[in-house]
Design a protein around this motif. Structure first.
Motif, PDB file in Angstrom:
ATOM      1  N   ALA A   1     -34.390  -7.907  39.030  1.00  0.00           N
ATOM      2  CA  ALA A   1     -35.392  -8.465  38.114  1.00  0.00           C
ATOM      3  C   ALA A   1     -34.869  -8.547  36.678  1.00  0.00           C
ATOM      4  CB  ALA A   1     -36.662  -7.622  38.152  1.00  0.00           C
ATOM      5  N   GLY A   2     -33.560  -8.202  36.484  1.00  0.00           N
ATOM      6  CA  GLY A   2     -32.936  -8.382  35.186  1.00  0.00           C
ATOM      7  C   GLY A   2     -32.744  -7.140  34.352  1.00  0.00           C
ATOM      8  N   ALA A   3     -32.951  -5.935  34.915  1.00  0.00           N
ATOM      9  CA  ALA A   3     -32.879  -4.703  34.121  1.00  0.00           C
ATOM     10  C   ALA A   3     -31.461  -4.347  33.706  1.00  0.00           C
ATOM     11  CB  ALA A   3     -33.495  -3.546  34.897  1.00  0.00           C
ATOM     12  N   HIS A   4     -30.445  -4.634  34.549  1.00  0.00           N
ATOM     13  CA  HIS A   4     -29.038  -4.343  34.259  1.00  0.00           C
ATOM     14  C   HIS A   4     -28.827  -2.851  34.001  1.00  0.00           C
ATOM     15  CE1 HIS A   4     -25.074  -5.989  33.774  1.00  0.00           C
ATOM     16  NE2 HIS A   4     -24.903  -5.410  32.595  1.00  0.00           N
ATOM     17  N   LEU A   5     -29.311  -2.012  34.912  1.00  0.00           N
ATOM     18  CA  LEU A   5     -29.212  -0.562  34.797  1.00  0.00           C
ATOM     19  C   LEU A   5     -28.020  -0.033  35.586  1.00  0.00           C
ATOM     20  CD1 LEU A   5     -32.982   0.339  35.357  1.00  0.00           C
ATOM     21  CD2 LEU A   5     -31.768   0.239  33.173  1.00  0.00           C
TER      22      LEU A   5
END
Length: 210
Positions: free
Chosen positions: A122-126
């Motif tokens: 979903a785009g968090a880039h964790l």
């Protein structure tokens, strides 16, 4: 450890057949019959078979993804060699920040890595920073482990009041910790693995009980 397990099962009414192998089984009326390698027959109402698992990597192979450790190789974000595809759980070979590259088959890792993959899709880039643990509870035995607890490794034994902690070493480097019937904070264990003492004798007593 094996003797303690066996004694606990027997104390709770479980009969253990050592050095046996189930050759076949069949149904006779309302019962199931297991035939062992020496020809003995065991009559049962229910059979539970524990077989283990092997990751199914055919889809990853067909997708030309890079593989490692019998699974799908991912980076610290759990992305595969195709940045549009992520991988989590048992099948993912990932870079653990404490233990190095791992492929772990356990619910703790599956839960945390699955949640992170969902966020990153979903785009968090964790970055995946969780070092998983293993555990089991059998009657009054409870144990937890972090890292490599292969019994062929060198070990340091730490006796506690109601259990013990075993530290596993590979070429004098701490690589795993087994906690047996002792209540501890697993983050303390992870911190110890990340930064062990210079002298392995100092491992004894290094993890505090709750």
């Amino acid at each position: 450890m094996r003797a303690e397990y066996e004694a606990t099962f027997k104390k709770n009414g479980v009969e253990i057949l050592s050095n046996q192998l189930a050759q076949s089984y069949q149904r006779r009326g309302d019962h199931l019959i297991v035939v062992t390698k020496d020809g003995s027959e065991i009559t049962a109402d229910t059979i539970i078979i524990g077989l283990g698992v092997t990751p199914r990597i055919e889809l990853a192979q067909d997708s030309k993804l890079i593989l490692a450790d019998g699974g799908v190789k991912v980076n610290k974000y759990l992305q595969t060699s195709d940045p549009s595809i992520w991988s989590a759980g048992d099948i993912a070979s990932y870079p653990d920040q404490i233990l190095g590259r791992q492929r772990i088959e356990h619910v703790d890792h599956a839960r945390f890595s699955g949640e992170l993959v969902g966020q990153n899709m979903a785009g968090a880039h964790l970055v995946y920073k969780h070092t998983p643990y293993f555990y089991s509870m059998i009657f009054d035995i409870s144990w937890k482990a972090v890292g490599n607890i292969n019994p062929v490794l060198q070990s340091v034994f730490d006796q506690r009041n109601h259990g013990y902690i075993i530290y596993f070493l590979d070429k004098d480097k701490l690589v795993g910790v087994l906690i047996w019937n002792v209540s501890v904070d697993l983050d303390d264990v992870r911190s110890l693995l990340a930064d062990p003492p210079a002298n392995n004798n100092d491992l004894v007593g290094s993890v505090k009980e709750k």
